[in-house]
Design a protein around this motif. Structure first.
Motif, PDB file in Angstrom:
ATOM      1  N   GLY A  10       0.912  -1.422  -0.055  1.00  0.00           N
ATOM      2  CA  GLY A  10      -0.029   0.135  -0.106  1.00  0.00           C
ATOM      3  C   GLY A  10       0.639   1.739  -0.121  1.00  0.00           C
ATOM      4  O   GLY A  10       0.725   2.210  -1.035  1.00  0.00           O
ATOM      5  N   ILE A  11       1.688   1.331   0.536  1.00  0.00           N
ATOM      6  CA  ILE A  11       3.443   2.227   0.881  1.00  0.00           C
ATOM      7  C   ILE A  11       3.439   2.723  -0.854  1.00  0.00           C
ATOM      8  O   ILE A  11       3.708   3.640  -1.320  1.00  0.00           O
ATOM      9  N   ILE A  12       4.022   1.358  -1.328  1.00  0.00           N
ATOM     10  CA  ILE A  12       4.013   2.247  -2.701  1.00  0.00           C
ATOM     11  C   ILE A  12       2.990   2.137  -3.787  1.00  0.00           C
ATOM     12  O   ILE A  12       3.689   3.164  -4.311  1.00  0.00           O
ATOM     13  N   LEU A  13       1.969   2.186  -3.286  1.00  0.00           N
ATOM     14  CA  LEU A  13       0.842   2.439  -4.362  1.00  0.00           C
ATOM     15  C   LEU A  13       0.142   3.959  -4.231  1.00  0.00           C
ATOM     16  O   LEU A  13      -0.160   4.946  -4.882  1.00  0.00           O
ATOM     17  N   GLN A  14       0.527   4.729  -2.514  1.00  0.00           N
ATOM     18  CA  GLN A  14       1.391   5.972  -2.268  1.00  0.00           C
ATOM     19  C   GLN A  14       1.591   6.371  -3.114  1.00  0.00           C
ATOM     20  O   GLN A  14       1.697   7.347  -3.718  1.00  0.00           O
ATOM     21  N   LYS A  15       2.555   6.171  -3.078  1.00  0.00           N
ATOM     22  CA  LYS A  15       4.270   6.927  -3.708  1.00  0.00           C
ATOM     23  C   LYS A  15       4.154   7.242  -5.445  1.00  0.00           C
ATOM     24  O   LYS A  15       3.959   7.994  -5.639  1.00  0.00           O
ATOM     25  N   ILE A  16       3.542   5.861  -5.827  1.00  0.00           N
ATOM     26  CA  ILE A  16       3.345   6.004  -7.609  1.00  0.00           C
ATOM     27  C   ILE A  16       2.041   7.046  -7.648  1.00  0.00           C
ATOM     28  O   ILE A  16       1.883   7.842  -8.521  1.00  0.00           O
ATOM     29  N   ALA A  17       0.791   6.681  -7.194  1.00  0.00           N
ATOM     30  CA  ALA A  17      -0.003   7.541  -6.710  1.00  0.00           C
ATOM     31  C   ALA A  17       0.516   9.224  -6.873  1.00  0.00           C
ATOM     32  O   ALA A  17       0.149   9.841  -7.448  1.00  0.00           O
ATOM     33  N   GLU A  18       1.226   9.547  -6.022  1.00  0.00           N
ATOM     34  CA  GLU A  18       2.216  10.621  -5.687  1.00  0.00           C
ATOM     35  C   GLU A  18       2.904  11.530  -6.778  1.00  0.00           C
ATOM     36  O   GLU A  18       2.052  12.979  -7.312  1.00  0.00           O
ATOM     37  N   ASP A  34      11.345   2.276 -13.960  1.00  0.00           N
ATOM     38  CA  ASP A  34      11.859   3.264 -13.153  1.00  0.00           C
ATOM     39  C   ASP A  34      11.774   3.584 -12.239  1.00  0.00           C
ATOM     40  O   ASP A  34      12.262   3.599 -10.771  1.00  0.00           O
ATOM     41  N   PHE A  35      10.120   3.321 -11.770  1.00  0.00           N
ATOM     42  CA  PHE A  35       9.393   3.218 -10.922  1.00  0.00           C
ATOM     43  C   PHE A  35      10.245   2.034  -9.716  1.00  0.00           C
ATOM     44  O   PHE A  35      10.469   1.837  -8.550  1.00  0.00           O
ATOM     45  N   PHE A  39      11.967   2.945  -6.399  1.00  0.00           N
ATOM     46  CA  PHE A  39      11.395   2.328  -4.591  1.00  0.00           C
ATOM     47  C   PHE A  39      11.538   1.483  -4.126  1.00  0.00           C
ATOM     48  O   PHE A  39      11.242   0.984  -3.457  1.00  0.00           O
ATOM     49  N   GLY A  40      12.068   0.043  -5.245  1.00  0.00           N
ATOM     50  CA  GLY A  40      12.994  -0.862  -4.325  1.00  0.00           C
ATOM     51  C   GLY A  40      11.918  -1.473  -4.567  1.00  0.00           C
ATOM     52  O   GLY A  40      12.810  -2.823  -3.878  1.00  0.00           O
ATOM     53  N   VAL A  41      11.447  -1.611  -5.027  1.00  0.00           N
ATOM     54  CA  VAL A  41      10.775  -2.762  -5.991  1.00  0.00           C
ATOM     55  C   VAL A  41      10.595  -3.978  -7.285  1.00  0.00           C
ATOM     56  O   VAL A  41      10.808  -3.213  -8.389  1.00  0.00           O
ATOM     57  N   GLY A  42       9.837  -5.237  -6.728  1.00  0.00           N
ATOM     58  CA  GLY A  42       9.650  -5.523  -8.550  1.00  0.00           C
ATOM     59  C   GLY A  42       8.738  -5.101  -9.314  1.00  0.00           C
ATOM     60  O   GLY A  42       8.472  -4.470  -9.493  1.00  0.00           O
ATOM     61  N   ARG A  43       8.916  -4.910 -10.613  1.00  0.00           N
ATOM     62  CA  ARG A  43       8.134  -4.902 -11.661  1.00  0.00           C
ATOM     63  C   ARG A  43       7.286  -4.884 -11.544  1.00  0.00           C
ATOM     64  O   ARG A  43       5.833  -4.228 -12.009  1.00  0.00           O
TER      65      ARG A  43
END
Length: 306
Positions: A10-18, A34-35, A39-43
């Motif tokens: 959910g935090i990753i979702l927030q960051k991408i939404a922002e 790039d995302f 954010f240090g997560v998988g594609r």
């Protein structure tokens, strides 16, 4: 939507939404890779987040092959929810004045139009309210323009994000005497002062400069009671909610106090300079509409709601 906005996904979702919030329509959006790197997560995590935002009618993306992917549609109200900004935290003066109630009502109304909720804390003293913003407890503080400017001289991490115009904070300040026969401040008087209220403290010091005055420290909200109880001889106060029948109310006499007063009667919103989401939200608000609501509340044509 993942379990909640505060889970790892959910935090990753927030960051991408922002990030998407600050991309204009028809601009290219970052690549999934790039995302992923940012954010240090998988594609797959990024792709799932983007799909959620599309399914929830927050965005619409158009892939254009080697040209990249473009943002073709953005629902700001929906997108703000996924940034975690659906609840705005503000701090204002105590709502003893219809002007303050009017501003609270106007801000609440404008944010509701964006499908956002406003949670207002009420606190005396501009210094305390601004400290709350600096500490990250509030998204914005409502203070006088004078208090804001004085604080900004010392702290560059704050900025004035919204100005409401003349006489939106108070109509005017005046010198209030407990003895209806008194017209001027004089040596030997006991004068009430609230050191947490920047405006009241400065006006009091300027108006009494050169006089042999005894300052008595009280909560701003209690000063009127002390005037009526004759605990103090005089005070500087906002005239908006005062019944002048039993008191002597005199205009400010000091030229410097009168000069300061011009900035003290205007309300402004102060935010942290790095609060990108609040900055974005503030820019969507209409000061004219907020002041219009304030005027109707003051006149009694609209019931306060906040």
């Amino acid at each position: 939507m993942w379990e909640n906005l505060y889970s790892k996904q959910g935090i990753i979702l927030q960051k991408i939404a922002e990030d998407l919030l600050f991309i204009e329509l028809n601009e290219r959006v970052p690549k999934v890779s790039d995302f992923s790197e940012k954010f240090g997560v998988g594609r797959g995590t990024v792709q799932t987040a983007l799909k959620i935002l599309e399914n929830e009618d927050c965005i619409r993306l158009e892939p254009r092959g080697h040209l990249g992917t473009f943002l073709r549609y953005k629902n700001v109200a929906h997108l703000l929810k996924y940034t975690g900004a659906n609840l705005v935290q503000g701090v204002m003066p105590l709502p003893y004045s219809k002007k303050y109630e009017g501003l609270a009502t106007g801000l609440t109304s404008e944010l509701e139009n964006l499908d956002l909720s406003l949670n207002i804390a009420f606190m005396r003293g501009s210094r305390l309210r601004l400290d709350g913003v600096k500490e990250g407890r509030y998204d914005f503080a409502l203070v006088s323009k004078y208090s804001a400017i004085e604080e900004l001289k010392e702290d560059k991490n704050l900025r004035i994000a919204l100005e409401f115009g003349e006489k939106t904070y108070v109509s005017e300040h005046a010198v209030i005497f407990s003895d209806p026969k008194k017209k001027k401040l004089a040596d030997g008087m006991k004068v009430g002062i609230d050191s947490f209220s920047t405006d009241q403290k400065i006006l009091t010091q300027v108006e009494t400069k050169g006089l042999n005055i005894e300052y008595l420290e009280f909560n701003y909200m209690h000063l009127l009671q002390h005037i009526k109880a004759h605990t103090i001889d005089a005070m500087i106060w906002n005239v908006d909610e005062i019944d002048s029948a039993s008191l002597s109310i005199q205009p400010l006499a000091s030229p410097l106090a009168i000069q300061y007063e011009k900035q003290m009667n205007e309300a402004v919103c102060v935010i942290k300079t790095d609060n990108r989401k609040m900055d974005y939200i503030i820019n969507l608000l209409s000061p004219a509409k907020i002041v219009g609501v304030q005027s109707r509340v003051v006149m009694g044509d609209e019931i306060p709601k906040y």
